[in-house]
Design an enzyme around this catalytic site. Structure first.
Site, PDB file in Angstrom:
ATOM      1  N   HIS A 115       0.803  -1.232   0.000  1.00  0.00           N
ATOM      2  CA  HIS A 115       0.000   0.000   0.000  1.00  0.00           C
ATOM      3  C   HIS A 115       0.829   1.273   0.000  1.00  0.00           C
ATOM      4  O   HIS A 115       0.275   2.358   0.207  1.00  0.00           O
ATOM      5  CB  HIS A 115      -0.926   0.047   1.214  1.00  0.00           C
ATOM      6  CG  HIS A 115      -2.040  -0.951   1.181  1.00  0.00           C
ATOM      7  ND1 HIS A 115      -3.287  -0.681   0.634  1.00  0.00           N
ATOM      8  CD2 HIS A 115      -2.111  -2.220   1.625  1.00  0.00           C
ATOM      9  CE1 HIS A 115      -4.065  -1.739   0.768  1.00  0.00           C
ATOM     10  NE2 HIS A 115      -3.365  -2.695   1.365  1.00  0.00           N
TER      11      HIS A 115
ATOM     12  N   LYS B 244      -7.472  14.409   4.264  1.00  0.00           N
ATOM     13  CA  LYS B 244      -6.638  13.206   4.280  1.00  0.00           C
ATOM     14  C   LYS B 244      -5.608  13.387   5.384  1.00  0.00           C
ATOM     15  O   LYS B 244      -5.504  14.484   5.952  1.00  0.00           O
ATOM     16  CB  LYS B 244      -5.951  13.010   2.934  1.00  0.00           C
ATOM     17  CG  LYS B 244      -5.312  14.294   2.366  1.00  0.00           C
ATOM     18  CD  LYS B 244      -4.800  14.124   0.940  1.00  0.00           C
ATOM     19  CE  LYS B 244      -5.838  14.347  -0.120  1.00  0.00           C
ATOM     20  NZ  LYS B 244      -6.059  13.202  -0.966  1.00  0.00           N
ATOM     21  N   ARG B 245      -4.838  12.334   5.699  1.00  0.00           N
ATOM     22  CA  ARG B 245      -3.759  12.506   6.662  1.00  0.00           C
ATOM     23  C   ARG B 245      -2.825  13.622   6.189  1.00  0.00           C
ATOM     24  O   ARG B 245      -2.633  13.811   4.989  1.00  0.00           O
ATOM     25  CB  ARG B 245      -2.979  11.191   6.817  1.00  0.00           C
ATOM     26  CG  ARG B 245      -3.732  10.116   7.559  1.00  0.00           C
ATOM     27  CD  ARG B 245      -4.071  10.528   8.983  1.00  0.00           C
ATOM     28  NE  ARG B 245      -2.889  10.585   9.804  1.00  0.00           N
ATOM     29  CZ  ARG B 245      -2.580   9.734  10.766  1.00  0.00           C
ATOM     30  NH1 ARG B 245      -3.399   8.737  11.066  1.00  0.00           N
ATOM     31  NH2 ARG B 245      -1.479   9.871  11.485  1.00  0.00           N
TER      32      ARG B 245
ATOM     33  N   LYS C  54       1.579  14.479   0.313  1.00  0.00           N
ATOM     34  CA  LYS C  54       0.212  14.806  -0.135  1.00  0.00           C
ATOM     35  C   LYS C  54       0.076  16.292  -0.470  1.00  0.00           C
ATOM     36  O   LYS C  54      -0.893  16.736  -1.042  1.00  0.00           O
ATOM     37  CB  LYS C  54      -0.806  14.401   0.933  1.00  0.00           C
ATOM     38  CG  LYS C  54      -0.868  12.886   1.151  1.00  0.00           C
ATOM     39  CD  LYS C  54      -1.870  12.528   2.223  1.00  0.00           C
ATOM     40  CE  LYS C  54      -1.838  11.064   2.636  1.00  0.00           C
ATOM     41  NZ  LYS C  54      -2.580  10.171   1.732  1.00  0.00           N
TER      42      LYS C  54
ATOM     43  N   THR D 104      -8.158   7.094  -2.044  1.00  0.00           N
ATOM     44  CA  THR D 104      -9.541   6.651  -2.171  1.00  0.00           C
ATOM     45  C   THR D 104     -10.497   7.823  -1.955  1.00  0.00           C
ATOM     46  O   THR D 104     -11.645   7.766  -2.383  1.00  0.00           O
ATOM     47  CB  THR D 104      -9.854   5.525  -1.158  1.00  0.00           C
ATOM     48  OG1 THR D 104      -9.266   5.890   0.105  1.00  0.00           O
ATOM     49  CG2 THR D 104      -9.282   4.205  -1.605  1.00  0.00           C
TER      50      THR D 104
ATOM     51  N   LYS E 131     -14.216   8.907  -3.634  1.00  0.00           N
ATOM     52  CA  LYS E 131     -15.409   9.343  -2.889  1.00  0.00           C
ATOM     53  C   LYS E 131     -15.861  10.700  -3.400  1.00  0.00           C
ATOM     54  O   LYS E 131     -17.058  10.951  -3.565  1.00  0.00           O
ATOM     55  CB  LYS E 131     -15.103   9.410  -1.384  1.00  0.00           C
ATOM     56  CG  LYS E 131     -14.851   8.042  -0.775  1.00  0.00           C
ATOM     57  CD  LYS E 131     -14.111   8.104   0.560  1.00  0.00           C
ATOM     58  CE  LYS E 131     -13.536   6.733   0.893  1.00  0.00           C
ATOM     59  NZ  LYS E 131     -12.561   6.759   1.999  1.00  0.00           N
TER      60      LYS E 131
HETATM   61  C1  OAK Z   1      -0.197   2.946   5.964  1.00  0.00           C
HETATM   62  C2  OAK Z   1       0.826   2.350   6.667  1.00  0.00           C
HETATM   63  C3  OAK Z   1       1.769   1.564   6.027  1.00  0.00           C
HETATM   64  C4  OAK Z   1       1.641   1.356   4.668  1.00  0.00           C
HETATM   65  C5  OAK Z   1       0.612   1.938   3.963  1.00  0.00           C
HETATM   66  C6  OAK Z   1      -0.302   2.735   4.610  1.00  0.00           C
HETATM   67  C7  OAK Z   1      -1.431   3.383   3.893  1.00  0.00           C
HETATM   68  O1  OAK Z   1      -2.375   3.846   4.496  1.00  0.00           O
HETATM   69  N1  OAK Z   1      -1.409   3.412   2.575  1.00  0.00           N
HETATM   70  C8  OAK Z   1      -2.513   3.966   1.823  1.00  0.00           C
HETATM   71  O2  OAK Z   1      -3.325   2.876   1.388  1.00  0.00           O
HETATM   72  C9  OAK Z   1      -4.468   3.316   0.695  1.00  0.00           C
HETATM   73  C10 OAK Z   1      -5.288   2.096   0.380  1.00  0.00           C
HETATM   74  O3  OAK Z   1      -4.618   1.283  -0.520  1.00  0.00           O
HETATM   75  C11 OAK Z   1      -4.072   4.089  -0.555  1.00  0.00           C
HETATM   76  O4  OAK Z   1      -5.226   4.578  -1.173  1.00  0.00           O
HETATM   77  C12 OAK Z   1      -3.155   5.258  -0.192  1.00  0.00           C
HETATM   78  O5  OAK Z   1      -2.667   5.860  -1.358  1.00  0.00           O
HETATM   79  C13 OAK Z   1      -1.998   4.757   0.646  1.00  0.00           C
HETATM   80  O6  OAK Z   1      -1.219   5.846   1.105  1.00  0.00           O
END
Ligand code: OAK
Length: 767
Positions: free
Chosen positions: A282, A481-482, A487, A593, A597
C-alpha cells in the site's frame, strides 16, 4: 448501526419505531462513536472491502485488533493539533459486537526453542517453550451485506491475561507483581499506533502484530479442522490476504504451527504457506517499509526468527542459482539487511511467501515492479499483478448523500434501466445511462440542486465546528486526508496565499467582477511525532485567521480547518465538495480513495497524475478534471536539478508567496522559516516550487469552468456516471478471481434470500 440498518433495508421502519418511542434517529446515531481502529486509507479500504464481500455473498471474514483506544481525537488549540484519547467503548458496544468467551487462543512471547528427538528416527522436532502467554479473546462484529442475507464477520482480538491472577505469585505475597502482569498483557491491545505511512519500530507494536497473526491463524486452523480440511490442502479452502506487511509474521507463524505443532516436513509446509498467502503493498514510501531488528525478534520470537532465517537461506539459494555470483542482488533481496544492526525486511518476507503480490492502482503496481520490488519481479514476473482500489457506493453515495442516491434511483427507474435501487449499487456501470440526459436542463438543475443541499449541510457543520460562516454560494474546495508532506497540503496552502495576495491587489470593483468566491476546507490528522506536519496544521490555522478576518477579501476567500477528520465528518464533507484536491507529488500516493469518494459525489478533481487519479481520468475523461504538475517519469530529473542547484530559480509568484510568509503576514515567521528556507534553497523533495505555477494556472482554469454552471453540472454528471470502475465490489471481484480463487456462496444462500424477500413483514410490536 446506520450502515447495518441501511444494508438490512430496515432504515425506515426502524426510524418510525424510534419516533413512536419518542426518539429521533439522528439523536441515536449521534451517540454511536466511529470505530477508529485504523489510521487512514489502508484501514478504511479494508472496511469498504468488508462491505463488498458481504454484498457479493463471498465466503470471507476479516480479522483485526480490538484496541481500547482507537485513533486519537484531534482538537485544535491556539492553532496547534492536540491529541486526545478516543475511548470509543465508553457506552459499551451495544451494537453489533459480540464477545466470544468461547473463542480464545493463547499467544506466547519470549521463551526459548528446544529440540525434541523423534522416537525411532534420528530427527528432532522443534518446539518453543517458556516465556509468557497472553489470551486472545474474540469479539465478533457482523457486517450485513446490502440486499442479501449474507453477513461477513469481522473478528477483533482483545488481549487478556492468561489466568485472572497467577495464584502462586499471589500467595507468595507478591500482589503487586501479579496485578502488574495482568496490566502488562492487557496493554497489548490498549491503543492503536497513530502513525500513517511511517514505521514505528517499537516492541509493543511488534507484540501487537504477532498477537494479531497468531490468534488469527490459530482460528483459521480451528475452522479448517471443523470442516475436516487436511492442513496439507489448506490453500484449497483458505486464502489469507496480507494487508500490507503488518501481518507478515503470519508467514513464520503458519510455518511454525505446521512444522512444530502438526509435524509437517519443511517442503510440505512451505508449499501450504505459498498457496495460502498473498500480499498487497500500500505504499512505496521508504519510511513506511517495515523492518525489525533481528536482535529484538530473536528475543521476543526465538522460533520465528529461526524459521525466517531458514526461509532466507533457502530463498537466497534460489537467487544464487538464477544469478550466480551477483552479490549485490543477493544483498538487496535478502530478508535480512546487513549492517551494524541486522534488520528483517518484512516486505521481502511477504513477497517470498506469497503466490500473488499486488499494488493498489495501475501506476503504483507498475512502480513497485520498476523500483522497490524490481529484483523480485525479475525473478517471478507472474507473481505481480494490479488490483485497483475501490470504495463502497452503499456508504459513499447512498448513505452519505441521500438526495444523490435517491435521484440516481428515480432517474434510472424513469429511464426503465432498473427496477430497484440495489441494481445500480451492484452494477455501477448502469450509471452511464445518466449521460443520455447530459443535455437535459432539468437533469443539470437536479445535479446542481443536490450539490447545493450537500453544501448547505457542510456549511452548517462548519459553522458549528469551526465558528466560521460560509455561504453555500461559494465554490467549496476540500483537501481531506492525513497530513503528509507528499500529499502536499502545503502546496494548496501556498496557492491560497497567492490567491489572497491577488485579491488584495484588486479594487473592490475588480473583485466583484472577476473573483469567484471560494472557501477551502482542510481536515486531517498529523502523526503525533511528525513535527513538520504539525507545523503545517499551525500554518493552516494562522493563514485561516488572516483570511477569514480580512473585511476586504473574506467574502471572496475563506479557509477553514475542520478538526478531527473521521468517517462521520467525511460523510458530510464529500457531498458538499465542489472541487477536490488530489495533488500528491507524482509517484508517491499509491492510490488514494478520497479521490473516488469525491468524484462519485460529483466533485471535480484538481490533481496530479498520481495513484488512481490516472485511472479516474481514463474513466471520466480529462475534460472533467484539471490536471497539472510533473509526471512520474519527470520527478527524479526535476528533483535532481533543484538538489544540485542548477535550477533553484523560483518563479515570481512562488517567491512572492514565500516573501509574504517570511515577512510575517500570517505571524509566526520564525516557526515557518525552516519550511520556507528549504523551499528557497532547493531542498524541495516534493517539488512544490516546480509545480507551483502549474497549480495556480490549474485553479484559474477551475474558476473559469465554475463560471459556466451548465458546463460545470455536465462535468459533475460525468464524474457521477462514469465512476463504476471504482466500486469496491469490482476490486473484490478482481481479488476473488485473480488471487483467492473463490466464488460467491451458491444456491443455498440465493434460495434463502428469495424466501426471505417473499416473507411476510413482521410487526415489531407483535400483532
Ligand atoms: C499505511 C501504513 C503503512 C503502509 C501503507 C499505509 C497506507 O495507508 N497506505 C494507503 O493505502 C491506501 C489504500 O490502498 C491508498 O489509497 C493510499 O494511497 C496509501 O497511502
Amino acid at each position: 448501526m446506520t450502515n447495518c440498518l441501511y444494508n438490512l433495508e430496515v432504515e425506515d421502519p426502524y426510524h418510525n419505531v424510534l419516533r413512536e418511542l419518542g426518539f429521533e434517529m439522528e439523536t441515536i446515531q449521534g451517540e454511536e462513536s466511529d470505530a477508529g481502529l485504523g489510521n487512514g486509507g489502508l484501514g478504511r479500504l479494508a472496511a469498504c472491502f468488508m462491505d463488498s464481500l458481504a454484498c457479493l455473498d463471498m465466503p470471507a471474514y476479516g480479522y483485526g485488533l480490538r484496541y481500547q483506544y482507537g485513533m486519537f481525537r484531534q482538537t485544535i488549540e491556539d492553532g496547534y493539533q492536540k491529541e486526545n484519547p478516543d475511548y470509543w467503548l465508553t457506552h459499551g458496544t451495544p451494537f453489533p459486537q459480540v464477545e466470544r468467551l468461547d473463542i480464545t487462543f493463547p499467544v506466547r512471547f519470549y521463551g526459548h526453542t528446544v529440540a525434541h528427538p523423534v522416537e525411532g528416527t534420528n530427527k528432532s522436532r522443534w518446539g518453543w517453550e517458556g516465556g509468557s502467554t497472553v489470551q486472545a479473546v474474540a469479539y465478533d462484529c457482523l457486517c450485513p451485506g446490502h440486499h442479501t442475507n449474507h453477513v461477513v464477520p469481522i473478528r477483533l482480538w482483545a488481549a487478556r491475561p492468561s489466568t485472572e491472577f497467577d495464584l502462586s505469585v499471589h500467595n507468595s505475597g507478591n500482589f503487586l507483581r501479579s496485578v502488574a502482569e495482568k496490566a502488562d498483557s492487557e496493554n497489548i491491545t490498549f491503543v492503536l499506533y497513530p502513525n500513517d505511512s511511517t514505521e514505528e519500530g517499537r516492541l509493543l507494536r511488534l507484540k501487537q502484530e504477532y498477537f494479531f497473526v497468531s490468534a488469527s491463524l490459530q482460528d483459521i486452523l480451528r475452522r479448517a479442522e471443523r470442516i475436516e480440511c487436511p492442513f496439507s490442502k489448506l490453500g484449497e479452502k483458505y486464502a489469507v490476504q496480507l494487508n500490507d506487511t503488518h501481518p507478515a509474521l503470519g508467514v513464520p507463524e503458519l510455518m511454525r504451527l505446521l512444522l512444530d505443532v502438526h509435524g509437517f516436513e519443511w517442503e510440505e509446509a512451505w508449499e501450504v504457506v505459498g498457496s495460502v498467502f498473498s500480499y498487497t503493498n500500500h505504499t512505496v514510501l521508504p519510511e513506511a517499509l517495515e523492518k525489525w531488528p533481528l536482535s529484538i525478534l530473536v528475543h521476543l520470537l526465538p522460533r520465528h526468527t529461526e524459521i525466517i532465517l531458514e526461509i532466507n537461506r533457502r530463498f537466497l539459494a534460489v537467487v544464487e542459482a538464477k544469478w550466480p555470483g551477483d552479490i549485490e542482488r543477493l544483498q538487496r533481496m535478502s530478508l535480512v539487511q546487513e549492517g551494524s544492526q541486522k534488520m528483517v525486511r518484512m516486505a521481502n518476507l511477504a513477497i517470498v511467501a506469497s503466490h500473488k503480490v499486488n499494488g493498489v492502482a495501475a501506476l503504483h503496481s507498475q512502480i513497485i515492479k520498476d523500483t522497490i520490488f524490481k529484483d523480485f519481479y525479475e525473478l517471478w514476473p507472474t507473481k505481480f499483478i494490479n488490483v485497483t482500489n475501490g470504495v463502497t457506493p452503499r456508504r459513499w453515495i447512498s448513505q452519505c448523500n441521500r438526495p444523490l442516491g435517491e435521484w440516481i434511483t428515480e432517474t434510472l427507474q424513469s429511464m426503465k434501466v432498473i427496477k430497484e435501487e440495489h441494481e445500480w449499487l451492484q452494477d455501477m456501470s448502469l450509471l452511464k445511462n445518466l449521460l443520455k440526459l447530459e443535455s437535459d436542463a432539468d437533469t443539470l438543475d437536479a445535479v446542481l440542486d443536490i450539490k447545493r443541499q450537500g453544501k448547505e449541510r457542510l456549511c452548517d457543520y462548519i459553522e458549528e465546528h469551526c465558528g466560521v460562516t460560509v455561504s453555500p454560494d461559494m465554490l467549496i474546495s476540500t483537501q481531506v486526508k492525513r497530513i503528509h508532506e507528499y500529499k502536499r497540503q502545503l502546496l494548496c496552502l501556498l496557492g491560497l496565499v497567492h490567491q489572497y495576495m491577488a485579491l488584495k491587489e484588486m479594487s473592490p470593483e475588480e473583485r466583484k467582477e472577476k473573483a469567484v468566491p471560494r472557501c477551502h476546507l482542510f481536515a486531517g490528522k498529523a502523526a503525533p511525532g511528525y513535527a513538520r506536519a504539525k507545523v503545517i496544521i499551525k500554518m493552516m490555522n494562522c493563514i485561516a485567521d488572516v483570511l477569514n478576518n480580512d473585511p476586504e477579501t473574506s467574502d471572496y476567500l475563506k479557509l477553514v480547518f475542520v478538526p478531527n477528520y473521521c468517517v462521520s465528518n467525511a460523510e458530510i464533507i464529500f457531498p458538499g465538495t465542489d472541487v477536490s484536491e488530489q495533488i500528491s507529488t507524482a509517484g508517491h500516493e499509491a492510490s488514494g480513495t478520497g479521490n473516488m469518494k469525491a468524484s462519485m459525489n460529483g466533485a471535480i478533481i484538481i490533481g496530479t497524475l498520481d495513484g488512481a487519479n490516472v485511472e479516474i481520468r481514463e474513466e471520466i475523461g480529462e475534460e472533467n478534471m484539471v490536471i497539472f504538475g510533473a509526471e512520474k517519469h519527470e520527478v527524479l530529473a526535476v528533483r535532481d536539478t533543484y538538489n544540485n542547484g542548477s535550477s533553484t530559480q523560483l518563479s515570481e509568484s512562488f517567491a512572492a508567496v514565500l516573501d509574504a510568509v517570511d515577512g510575517g503576514m500570517f505571524g509566526h515567521a520564525d516557526l515557518f522559516a525552516k519550511i520556507t528556507g528549504e523551499l528557497r534553497s532547493g531542498r524541495d523533495f516534493y517539488l512544490l516550487a516546480h509545480d507551483f505555477d502549474g497549480y495556480i494556472q490549474a485553479w484559474e482554469e477551475m474558476f473559469n469552468r465554475f463560471d459556466d454552471q451548465d458546463a460545470w453540472a455536465r462535468s459533475m454528471l460525468h464524474s457521477i456516471a462514469r465512476m463504476g470502475k471504482f466500486n469496491s465490489d469490482r476490486s473484490i471481484q478482481d481479488y476473488a478471481r485473480d488471487v483467492w480463487g473463490i466464488k460467491p456462496q451458491g444456491h443455498e444462500v440465493k434460495a434463502r434470500k428469495a424466501a426471505l424477500r417473499s416473507a411476510k413483514p413482521v410487526s415489531l410490536f407483535g400483532q
